[in-house]
Design a protein around this motif. Structure first.
Motif, short mmCIF file in Angstrom:
data_model
loop_
_atom_site.label_atom_id
_atom_site.label_comp_id
_atom_site.label_asym_id
_atom_site.label_seq_id
_atom_site.Cartn_x
_atom_site.Cartn_y
_atom_site.Cartn_z
N ASN A 92 0.83 -1.20 0.00
CA ASN A 92 0.00 0.00 0.00
C ASN A 92 0.87 1.25 0.00
OD1 ASN A 92 -2.03 -1.82 0.27
ND2 ASN A 92 -2.37 -1.45 2.46
N GLU A 93 2.18 1.07 -0.06
CA GLU A 93 3.10 2.20 0.02
C GLU A 93 3.02 3.04 -1.24
OE1 GLU A 93 4.32 2.68 2.83
OE2 GLU A 93 4.34 0.70 3.74
N SER A 94 3.26 4.33 -1.07
CA SER A 94 3.24 5.23 -2.21
C SER A 94 4.47 4.97 -3.09
CB SER A 94 3.28 6.68 -1.72
OG SER A 94 4.57 6.96 -1.19
N PRO A 95 4.35 5.28 -4.39
CA PRO A 95 5.50 5.12 -5.29
C PRO A 95 6.72 5.91 -4.80
CG PRO A 95 3.53 5.59 -6.56
CD PRO A 95 3.16 5.72 -5.11
N GLU A 96 6.47 7.09 -4.20
CA GLU A 96 7.57 7.90 -3.69
C GLU A 96 8.31 7.16 -2.57
OE1 GLU A 96 4.42 9.08 -3.91
OE2 GLU A 96 4.62 10.45 -5.61
N PHE A 97 7.52 6.55 -1.66
CA PHE A 97 8.11 5.82 -0.55
C PHE A 97 8.93 4.64 -1.08
CE2 PHE A 97 8.11 2.23 2.37
CZ PHE A 97 8.64 2.80 3.52
N LEU A 98 8.36 3.91 -2.03
CA LEU A 98 9.06 2.75 -2.59
C LEU A 98 10.35 3.17 -3.28
CD1 LEU A 98 6.07 0.68 -4.02
CD2 LEU A 98 7.38 0.24 -1.95
#
Length: 165
Positions: A92-98
């Motif tokens: 569920n992590e945001s693309p930015e976080f990943l």
């Protein structure tokens, strides 16, 4: 009398040490297949020399033999650790976080690869395997002070390259 040539004794030595000897060599090689080979060969040599090695000395014998096999295999080749990429199932992590996490991992991999082999091995045995300095010192055949120094230098180098460690 307990003898390494007895199948039960050999089997218990294998169960107690095979994973740690594997990790020890893997942290040096960075190659799973070569590490498995070195560990298997070390246990074969222990079996071949079972009459000469006491159960008390078996553990240090395995580390020494596996380490020597490792040294023979890599001689001049540069070692590069390969870490499995984390898999994200149902993330569920945001693309930015990943992306940040991936960049951080790449930074960490590079920083670990840049460490001298003895510091990298000490750091990974301590932080990944939870080995105490005394155990690492025994594996490496050096003093606890030497392990403390390696760990200090490894942490210092990693802190310089990565924020947040």
């Amino acid at each position: 009398m307990n003898n390494v040539c007895e199948e039960q004794v050999f089997s218990s030595i294998f169960k107690a040490n095979s994973k740690t000897v594997f990790n020890y060599i893997y942290y040096k090689f960075g190659n799973e297949e070569k590490s498995h080979d070195a560990v298997q060969e070390a246990f074969v040599k222990l079996w071949e020399n079972c009459a000469k090695v006491t159960p008390e000395k078996a553990k240090s014998y395995l580390y020494t033999v596996a380490n020597n096999l490792y040294l023979n295999v890599i001689k001049a080749e540069k070692v590069r650790l390969k870490y499995a990429e984390p898999t994200y199932e149902h993330s569920n992590e945001s693309p930015e976080f990943l992306l940040e996490e991936k960049e951080y991992k790449q930074k960490l991999d590079k920083a670990l690869n840049d460490l001298p082999e003895n510091q990298r091995t000490t750091f990974l045995l301590n932080r990944i395997d939870g080995k105490k300095y005394a155990e690492i010192a025994e594996m490496e055949g050096v003093s606890i002070k030497a392990i403390e120094k390696r760990m200090h230098l490894a942490l210092k180098a990693l802190r310089e390259q990565i924020d947040g460690i």
